[in-house]
Design a protein around this motif. Structure first.
Motif, PDB file in Angstrom:
ATOM      1  N   ALA A   1       0.817  -1.215   0.000  1.00  0.00           N
ATOM      2  CA  ALA A   1       0.000   0.000   0.000  1.00  0.00           C
ATOM      3  C   ALA A   1       0.852   1.267   0.000  1.00  0.00           C
ATOM      4  N   LEU A   2       2.092   1.114   0.431  1.00  0.00           N
ATOM      5  CA  LEU A   2       2.949   2.294   0.643  1.00  0.00           C
ATOM      6  C   LEU A   2       3.110   3.207  -0.572  1.00  0.00           C
ATOM      7  N   PRO A   3       3.467   2.647  -1.740  1.00  0.00           N
ATOM      8  CA  PRO A   3       3.700   3.548  -2.877  1.00  0.00           C
ATOM      9  C   PRO A   3       2.479   4.395  -3.238  1.00  0.00           C
ATOM     10  N   LYS A   4       1.319   3.799  -3.109  1.00  0.00           N
ATOM     11  CA  LYS A   4       0.092   4.540  -3.412  1.00  0.00           C
ATOM     12  C   LYS A   4      -0.081   5.681  -2.409  1.00  0.00           C
ATOM     13  N   GLN A   5       0.097   5.343  -1.131  1.00  0.00           N
ATOM     14  CA  GLN A   5      -0.060   6.351  -0.091  1.00  0.00           C
ATOM     15  C   GLN A   5       0.975   7.468  -0.233  1.00  0.00           C
ATOM     16  N   ALA A   6       2.189   7.061  -0.620  1.00  0.00           N
ATOM     17  CA  ALA A   6       3.269   8.055  -0.717  1.00  0.00           C
ATOM     18  C   ALA A   6       3.244   8.813  -2.037  1.00  0.00           C
ATOM     19  N   GLY A   7       2.473   8.324  -2.979  1.00  0.00           N
ATOM     20  CA  GLY A   7       2.427   8.971  -4.286  1.00  0.00           C
ATOM     21  C   GLY A   7       3.588   8.597  -5.183  1.00  0.00           C
ATOM     22  N   LEU A   8       4.065   7.374  -5.004  1.00  0.00           N
ATOM     23  CA  LEU A   8       5.177   6.898  -5.836  1.00  0.00           C
ATOM     24  C   LEU A   8       4.659   5.944  -6.904  1.00  0.00           C
ATOM     25  N   LEU A   9       5.207   6.053  -8.093  1.00  0.00           N
ATOM     26  CA  LEU A   9       4.804   5.157  -9.180  1.00  0.00           C
ATOM     27  C   LEU A   9       5.716   3.936  -9.190  1.00  0.00           C
ATOM     28  N   ARG A  10       5.771   3.268  -8.066  1.00  0.00           N
ATOM     29  CA  ARG A  10       6.600   2.074  -7.903  1.00  0.00           C
ATOM     30  C   ARG A  10       5.757   0.990  -7.249  1.00  0.00           C
ATOM     31  N   CYS A  11       6.186  -0.256  -7.422  1.00  0.00           N
ATOM     32  CA  CYS A  11       5.486  -1.309  -6.701  1.00  0.00           C
ATOM     33  C   CYS A  11       6.085  -1.417  -5.294  1.00  0.00           C
ATOM     34  N   GLY A  12       5.335  -2.025  -4.405  1.00  0.00           N
ATOM     35  CA  GLY A  12       5.756  -2.120  -3.012  1.00  0.00           C
ATOM     36  C   GLY A  12       7.084  -2.835  -2.857  1.00  0.00           C
ATOM     37  N   LYS A  13       7.250  -3.821  -3.673  1.00  0.00           N
ATOM     38  CA  LYS A  13       8.471  -4.608  -3.624  1.00  0.00           C
ATOM     39  C   LYS A  13       9.691  -3.731  -3.903  1.00  0.00           C
TER      40      LYS A  13
END
Length: 267
Positions: A39-51
DNA sequence: AATTAAGTCAACCGCGGTTCA
DNA sequence: GTGAACCGCGGTTGACTTAAT
């Protein structure tokens, strides 16, 4: 069982991280931690996967990462631990504060593998000379070589310190630990063993212990006496927590019992 | 100076284990 | 008990750098 892809590939960025992405990730983890990498990248606004975020944080951005070249002590530690543990990079990294499994893996493949191979070659040469001089030593050498790390390929079983006897197993630890363990601490291990010295010969004929026998520190961390039925001639093993204090929490003894005999191996 | 080979290391991939509904 | 989601690990890749020719 079908597995969902680790992340939605569409629109997610791959490749090297930019300083801006790093900044966002650090800021987000500082503020919210990382309870859920997915969930982190979405919350942080990053276009990356969690991994990808997890990897970047663990291997590069974590504040306790030690950057820079490996010291000689660290290199020796890696060689010795690899001799014992094989390619269990995370287990090796756990004994090298500030170093990551990825970094250790890279250093092994780029430097240490060759170094260890050279040492092996040297040892083999020395062994050959010894064999020529004294054939009666053969049996002893061979039986001593049948230890837990014996399953390693020749490539990995290089270290003269760690591979020849259980005495030397006790010297396998971090550079930091090497600095901290004084001769008394070594004596502790040696003393325990000397109590069972007369039993050692009977243990030399034990079957090779599979790698799966070795437990992660995380497993034994909270248990001062972890015992289990082992089978294959061994009735029981126990992992005891050596509390040396001063950062020595990861030091363990392994107690192996077979019938009335028992042997404590420092680990 | 240009080209090629070798070395380095960050990042990705896929799998197994664990957790949870 | 089952399957989906997630995490962590080890193997591998590929971009970049450095050394050699």
């Amino acid at each position: 069982m079908g597995r969902a892809p680790c992340c939605e590939k569409m629109g997610l960025k791959k490749g090297p991280w930019t300083p801006e992405e790093d900044r966002i990730l650090i800021a987000h983890i500082k503020k919210h931690g990382h309870p859920n990498w997915r969930a982190l990248p979405k919350q942080a606004g990053l276009l990356r996967c969690g991994k990808s975020c997890r990897l970047r944080w663990i291997n590069y951005l974590r504040p306790d990462i030690k950057r820079g070249n490996f010291s000689k002590e660290e290199e020796e530690t890696i060689i010795n631990l690899h001799d014992m543990l094989g390619n269990r990079w995370s287990a090796i990294a756990a004994r090298l504060p500030g170093r990551t499994d990825n970094e250790i893996k890279n250093v092994w493949h780029t430097h240490l593998k060759k170094k260890a191979a050279a040492v092996l070659k040297q040892n083999q040469k020395a062994n050959n000379n010894n064999n020529n001089n004294n054939n009666s030593d053969d049996h002893k050498q061979n039986s001593k070589a049948t230890t837990a790390h014996d399953h390693q390929s020749a490539e990995s079983a290089m270290s003269p310190q760690a591979s020849s006897s259980s005495d030397e197993l006790s010297s396998v630890t971090t550079g930091e630990t090497n600095n901290n363990i004084n001769s008394d601490q070594y004596c502790m291990d040696k003393h325990v063993k000397s109590d069972h010295e007369q039993n050692v010969d009977s243990f030399e004929s034990f079957p090779v212990i599979d790698e799966s026998f070795w437990t992660d520190t995380s497993l034994s961390e909270n248990s001062s006496n972890l015992t289990s039925d082992f089978g294959g001639g061994l009735n029981e093993f126990a992992i005891g927590h050596h509390d040396y204090g001063g950062g020595m929490d990861f030091w363990y003894n392994i107690l192996v019992t077979s019938g009335a005999d028992s042997l404590t191996l420092p680990f």
